[in-house]
Design an enzyme around this catalytic site. Structure first.
Site, PDB file in Angstrom:
ATOM      1  N   HIS A 196      -1.498   4.031  -1.554  1.00 53.43           N
ATOM      2  CA  HIS A 196      -1.288   5.149   0.737  1.00 53.43           C
ATOM      3  C   HIS A 196      -2.881   4.822   0.318  1.00 53.43           C
ATOM      4  CE1 HIS A 196       1.309   6.443   2.867  1.00 53.43           C
ATOM      5  NE2 HIS A 196      -0.025   6.225   3.870  1.00 53.43           N
TER       6      HIS A 196
ATOM      7  N   GLU B  34       7.304   6.948  -3.652  1.00 51.37           N
ATOM      8  CA  GLU B  34       5.860   7.093  -3.559  1.00 51.37           C
ATOM      9  C   GLU B  34       5.106   8.393  -4.008  1.00 51.37           C
ATOM     10  OE1 GLU B  34       3.140   5.113  -0.153  1.00 51.37           O
ATOM     11  OE2 GLU B  34       2.920   7.476   0.240  1.00 51.37           O
TER      12      GLU B  34
ATOM     13  N   ASP C   1       0.746  -1.695   0.041  1.00 53.86           N
ATOM     14  CA  ASP C   1      -0.064   0.195   0.097  1.00 53.86           C
ATOM     15  C   ASP C   1       0.693   1.306   0.350  1.00 53.86           C
ATOM     16  OD1 ASP C   1      -2.421   1.625   0.113  1.00 53.86           O
ATOM     17  OD2 ASP C   1      -1.570   2.115   2.173  1.00 53.86           O
TER      18      ASP C   1
HETATM   19  P1  NAI Z   1       1.952   2.293  16.799  1.00 60.78           P
HETATM   20  O1  NAI Z   1       2.801   3.448  16.565  1.00 60.78           O
HETATM   21  O2  NAI Z   1       0.496   2.184  17.044  1.00 60.78           O
HETATM   22  O3  NAI Z   1       2.663   1.912  16.655  1.00 60.78           O
HETATM   23  C1  NAI Z   1       4.380   1.506  15.763  1.00 60.78           C
HETATM   24  C2  NAI Z   1       4.824   0.060  16.748  1.00 60.78           C
HETATM   25  O4  NAI Z   1       6.181   0.060  16.064  1.00 60.78           O
HETATM   26  C3  NAI Z   1       4.745   0.509  18.116  1.00 60.78           C
HETATM   27  O5  NAI Z   1       3.880  -0.716  19.133  1.00 60.78           O
HETATM   28  C4  NAI Z   1       6.194   0.756  18.595  1.00 60.78           C
HETATM   29  O6  NAI Z   1       6.925   0.383  19.877  1.00 60.78           O
HETATM   30  C5  NAI Z   1       6.858  -0.285  17.207  1.00 60.78           C
HETATM   31  N1  NAI Z   1       8.017   0.298  16.721  1.00 60.78           N
HETATM   32  C6  NAI Z   1       8.686   1.355  17.336  1.00 60.78           C
HETATM   33  N2  NAI Z   1      10.304   1.127  16.383  1.00 60.78           N
HETATM   34  C7  NAI Z   1      10.461  -0.405  16.752  1.00 60.78           C
HETATM   35  C8  NAI Z   1      11.524  -1.195  15.439  1.00 60.78           C
HETATM   36  N3  NAI Z   1      12.565  -0.315  15.149  1.00 60.78           N
HETATM   37  N4  NAI Z   1      11.136  -2.335  15.259  1.00 60.78           N
HETATM   38  C9  NAI Z   1      10.188  -2.696  15.698  1.00 60.78           C
HETATM   39  N5  NAI Z   1       8.900  -2.234  16.584  1.00 60.78           N
HETATM   40  C10 NAI Z   1       9.030  -0.507  15.733  1.00 60.78           C
HETATM   41  O7  NAI Z   1       1.575   3.354  15.198  1.00 60.78           O
HETATM   42  P2  NAI Z   1       0.192   2.543  14.547  1.00 60.78           P
HETATM   43  O8  NAI Z   1      -0.837   3.808  14.955  1.00 60.78           O
HETATM   44  O9  NAI Z   1       0.298   1.462  14.931  1.00 60.78           O
HETATM   45  O10 NAI Z   1       1.123   2.921  12.701  1.00 60.78           O
HETATM   46  C11 NAI Z   1       1.815   1.853  12.492  1.00 60.78           C
HETATM   47  C12 NAI Z   1       2.223   2.629  11.357  1.00 60.78           C
HETATM   48  O11 NAI Z   1       1.602   2.566  10.307  1.00 60.78           O
HETATM   49  C13 NAI Z   1       2.723   3.832  10.987  1.00 60.78           C
HETATM   50  O12 NAI Z   1       4.189   4.598  12.088  1.00 60.78           O
HETATM   51  C14 NAI Z   1       2.326   4.501  10.124  1.00 60.78           C
HETATM   52  O13 NAI Z   1       3.782   4.773   9.604  1.00 60.78           O
HETATM   53  C15 NAI Z   1       1.633   3.456   9.667  1.00 60.78           C
HETATM   54  N6  NAI Z   1       0.129   3.894   8.629  1.00 60.78           N
HETATM   55  C16 NAI Z   1      -0.052   4.081   7.515  1.00 60.78           C
HETATM   56  C17 NAI Z   1      -0.973   4.081   6.713  1.00 60.78           C
HETATM   57  C18 NAI Z   1      -1.900   3.911   5.314  1.00 60.78           C
HETATM   58  O14 NAI Z   1      -2.964   4.804   4.820  1.00 60.78           O
HETATM   59  N7  NAI Z   1      -0.715   2.943   5.050  1.00 60.78           N
HETATM   60  C19 NAI Z   1      -2.245   4.611   7.999  1.00 60.78           C
HETATM   61  C20 NAI Z   1      -1.909   5.156   9.098  1.00 60.78           C
HETATM   62  C21 NAI Z   1      -1.116   4.581   9.967  1.00 60.78           C
END
Ligand code: NAI
Length: 344
Positions: free
Chosen positions: A295, A263, A258
């Site tokens: 996306h 992009e 996605d």
């Molecule tokens: P979140 O902050 O709730 O979770 C992210 C997790 O990644 C946390 O548990 C954190 O501890 C972990 N993390 C941090 N550094 C890490 C590492 N080096 N190795 C492994 N894990 C690590 O964020 P959420 O809301 O779950 O979103 C995740 C990602 O999804 C966002 O960062 C964003 O990039 C992406 N996203 C994509 C969207 C889309 O439309 N495709 C929309 C919303 C978010």
């Protein structure tokens, strides 16, 4: 408060107009993306509202500061497009940490099912009255192992969905969540074990210097042959050239993307009348076992409402109290995360 809203799409406006008028925040909607050439458009505004492919680099931050713009309200969760260290002391950066983890997690599963059950192929065939099943054989998810990298809000919803399908879950997170493990069904493991044992791998961690090209030649070689890779997080988590080579070598069985590293000049726009210059993306899209969406994972009615509501609340909180719980610090850590100690 007057905000310059960059990279506007038609689907953004209704919810932002609604919540803006309720809270006294007016938006000027610009179609242009925020970058060095367009930052000048923010002259006379109290703040800017930006999205994932706007560029908030040091020169852009300096320009905004020079114009007297104090607040950058991101209408997204990720903030890898903002130079947080440079923003410190110049701009207050607010974001929407969660708007619908379900939207993204459900899209990840939609891509996975489409890919492994060849729905994208079947759809095209049946529209041409071709009802042949040859080449459409898929596999059951039940009993398979899914590796989830990043067990935050979205990763945990995706785990719930996978458990509903009867999958075993291997997780990796830099900051493992307490209470998530469930015997053999959900286990935290090291990345090496996750790569070795997973039939499907889904990425749900943020893009940071540490996670840049997390999925590269070496990690792909460590995966189970035929692994299905899902990336709904950020494009640069995956080295796209390495992915392409691994697909050609049949090491990767399918990829559901996605997001894509390059992009920003392509996604969200209609490029159908143009010649695609990006050969890697063109080759990936040409593969029968690769599905690319632009996306789109966040794009549900619920998410759009929540994004607008939280962004406007962030702005009005900040201007009313001089602080906002969703302000990011220079480490890119929110007040909420600081309370949990992740900052340190
Ligand atoms: P979140 O902050 O709730 O979770 C992210 C997790 O990644 C946390 O548990 C954190 O501890 C972990 N993390 C941090 N550094 C890490 C590492 N080096 N190795 C492994 N894990 C690590 O964020 P959420 O809301 O779950 O979103 C995740 C990602 O999804 C966002 O960062 C964003 O990039 C992406 N996203 C994509 C969207 C889309 O439309 N495709 C929309 C919303 C978010």
């Amino acid at each position: 408060m007057k905000f310059a809203f960059f990279d506007t799409k038609p689907y953004d406006r209704p919810a932002f107009e609604k919540y803006g008028s309720l809270h006294g925040v007016s938006f000027k909607f610009f179609e242009a993306k925020l970058n060095e050439d367009t930052a000048e458009l923010a002259r006379g505004y109290d703040g800017v509202c930006a999205f994932v492919n706007d560029t908030v680099s040091p020169p852009v931050i300096d320009k905004l500061a020079e114009l007297g713009v104090r607040v950058l309200a991101l209408r997204c969760a990720g903030f890898n497009n903002v130079d947080m260290r440079h923003a410190y002391g110049r701009l207050h950066v607010l974001r929407v940490p969660a708007y619908s983890p379900y939207a993204v997690a459900e899209h990840a599963m939609a891509l996975l099912l489409t890919s492994i059950r060849r729905i994208h192929k079947a759809y095209i065939r049946s529209r041409d009255f071709n009802f042949s099943l040859s080449g459409l054989t898929g596999f059951d998810l039940h009993g398979k192992t899914v590796g989830v990298i990043g067990t935050g809000r979205i990763g945990r919803v995706f785990i719930d969905i996978c458990r509903g399908f009867g999958m075993r879950v291997l997780c990796y997170d830099k900051f493992p969540a307490t209470g998530l493990e469930d015997g053999d069904r959900i286990r935290y493991v090291e990345l090496s074990e996750l790569y070795r044992k997973s039939d499907v791998i889904s990425l749900h961690c943020p893009l940071t210097p540490e996670t840049h090209h997390l999925i590269n030649e070496e990690s792909l070689a460590a995966c189970k042959k035929g692994v299905v890779l899902i990336n709904t997080s950020r494009g640069a988590l995956v080295d796209a050239e390495a992915l392409l080579s691994a697909i050609k070598a049949r090491q990767v069985g399918a990829a559901c993307l996605d997001v894509y590293e390059e992009e920003s000049d392509l996604f969200f726009e209609d490029n159908s009348g143009h010649i695609l210059e990006d050969d890697t993306l063109a080759r990936l899209i040409s593969m029968p076992n690769v599905i690319v969406t632009s996306h789109q994972a966040f794009l549900t009615e619920e998410a759009l409402e929540n994004i607008a509501e939280t962004t406007v609340r962030n702005i009005s909180d900040f201007f009313a109290r001089g602080e906002c719980e969703n302000e990011l610090c220079w480490r890119g850590t929110s007040a909420e995360d600081c309370k949990s100690g992740k900052c340190f």
